[in-house]
Motif scaffolding. Structure first.
Motif, PDB file in Angstrom:
ATOM      1  N   GLY A  22     -12.009   4.912 -15.268  1.00 49.46           N
ATOM      2  CA  GLY A  22     -10.853   5.146 -14.614  1.00 49.46           C
ATOM      3  C   GLY A  22     -10.395   6.645 -14.048  1.00 49.46           C
ATOM      4  O   GLY A  22      -9.630   7.024 -13.513  1.00 49.46           O
ATOM      5  N   THR A  30     -12.842   5.878  -7.711  1.00 48.90           N
ATOM      6  CA  THR A  30     -12.537   5.550  -9.137  1.00 48.90           C
ATOM      7  C   THR A  30     -13.692   5.014  -9.825  1.00 48.90           C
ATOM      8  O   THR A  30     -14.271   4.175  -9.453  1.00 48.90           O
ATOM      9  CB  THR A  30     -11.486   4.274  -9.340  1.00 48.90           C
ATOM     10  OG1 THR A  30     -10.239   4.607  -8.358  1.00 48.90           O
ATOM     11  CG2 THR A  30     -10.906   4.322 -10.667  1.00 48.90           C
ATOM     12  N   ARG A  88     -10.351   8.233  -2.035  1.00 49.26           N
ATOM     13  CA  ARG A  88     -10.115   8.213  -3.337  1.00 49.26           C
ATOM     14  C   ARG A  88     -11.497   7.287  -4.012  1.00 49.26           C
ATOM     15  O   ARG A  88     -11.489   6.073  -3.661  1.00 49.26           O
ATOM     16  CB  ARG A  88      -9.074   7.751  -4.092  1.00 49.26           C
ATOM     17  CG  ARG A  88      -8.711   7.979  -5.497  1.00 49.26           C
ATOM     18  CD  ARG A  88      -7.290   7.930  -5.864  1.00 49.26           C
ATOM     19  NE  ARG A  88      -6.720   6.825  -5.551  1.00 49.26           N
ATOM     20  CZ  ARG A  88      -5.314   6.398  -5.671  1.00 49.26           C
ATOM     21  NH1 ARG A  88      -4.502   7.519  -5.746  1.00 49.26           N
ATOM     22  NH2 ARG A  88      -4.751   5.198  -5.241  1.00 49.26           N
ATOM     23  N   GLN A 137     -10.630   9.428 -11.721  1.00 48.76           N
ATOM     24  CA  GLN A 137     -10.585   9.340 -10.087  1.00 48.76           C
ATOM     25  C   GLN A 137     -10.966  10.799  -9.543  1.00 48.76           C
ATOM     26  O   GLN A 137     -10.364  12.130 -10.064  1.00 48.76           O
ATOM     27  CB  GLN A 137      -9.166   9.035  -9.639  1.00 48.76           C
ATOM     28  CG  GLN A 137      -8.777   7.753 -10.237  1.00 48.76           C
ATOM     29  CD  GLN A 137      -7.382   7.051  -9.531  1.00 48.76           C
ATOM     30  OE1 GLN A 137      -6.423   7.988  -9.839  1.00 48.76           O
ATOM     31  NE2 GLN A 137      -7.350   5.872  -9.237  1.00 48.76           N
TER      32      GLN A 137
END
Length: 265
Positions: free
Chosen positions: A71, A67, A65, A73
């Motif tokens: 913010g 980011t 993941r 993702q």
């Protein structure tokens, strides 16, 4: 169960194999990029430091993941090119044009960057030394070699006597992932037999035919159905689906074939 048939002067061993039990519970882990190197013209090898990583078995995968500063993702699944109890995790990512994650991982990620990984994931597409003496046939297309490499490495490091064979289809010699590791595995006491199929260009001086993998080429390169081999296939979805059809047509027991497909970005 029928009697084993002779294969290469040996008896085919058909010891049943049960899926590896879930040995480590998956969780999210913070990770830092420790090293980035060019793997092929279109792919990078990425080494992550993951202090809380519980280790993983050969053939497992993870979710990675990213980011952004605002913010946002994005996450994608990637096979793990390493295995064992260490806290360094090796990935090899091929760029998917127009993708959201792979272009960043191949073109922009740098040492020191922070990411998150969720894993280890998967227990079916796994091979561990000592669990079975059945021969193993690996079939990879391009970056589909990634989850197969830790199986090859574990087999070599354990000097496991299980017959291991790899059919690896790529476009050209420079598109081969993990060349040094594959060469080293072929020099071990328990060697790996490798057949390369080049769809666009063979190595200089090679008399190997050039072209896409065919059913006849597959039949010549893989262990025959009577060997009772476990077969692991990984590559793009079209590649895997075609290989699975050919294996069934050639008489391989589909219950002995495990496949992983990719096509994400």
């Amino acid at each position: 169960m029928s009697a084993p048939s002779p294969v290469d002067g040996r008896e085919a061993r058909v010891t049943p194999v049960t899926p590896a039990p879930v040995r480590r519970r998956p969780a999210w882990h913070p990770a830092t990029v420790a090293a980035v190197t060019q793997e092929t013209p279109n792919a990078r090898r990425i080494v992550l430091d993951v202090p809380t990583w519980p280790g993983n078995d050969p053939g497992q995968h993870l979710d990675l993941r990213l980011t952004a500063e605002d913010g946002y993702q994005a996450s994608r699944s990637y096979s793990v090119a390493s295995a064992g109890e260490g806290t360094q995790v090796v990935l090899a990512v091929d760029r998917v044009e127009g993708g959201e994650v792979s272009p960043f991982l191949v073109d922009a990620i740098e040492v020191g960057d922070a990411v998150e990984v969720h894993g280890p994931l998967g227990g079916w597409f796994v091979w561990l030394p000592g669990r079975s003496d059945r021969p193993v046939q690996l079939v990879a297309g391009g970056s589909g070699i990634v989850p197969l490499l830790p199986m090859i490495t574990a087999h070599a490091e354990a000097d496991d006597p299980t017959p291991f064979r790899l059919l690896y289809a790529v476009r050209a010699p420079e598109d081969v992932f993990f060349r040094a590791e594959l060469d080293a595995a072929q020099r071990r006491h328990a060697p790996l037999e490798v057949t390369h199929v080049y769809s666009r260009r063979a190595p200089e001086g090679s008399d190997a035919p050039v072209g896409r993998l065919t059913r006849d080429a597959l039949a010549q390169a893989v262990l025959p159905p009577e060997a009772g081999a476990l077969v692991y296939v990984c590559g793009s979805t079209p590649f895997v689906e075609q290989v699975l059809r050919w294996l069934a047509e050639l008489g391989h027991d589909v219950s002995d074939v495990r496949a992983e497909r990719f096509g994400g970005a």
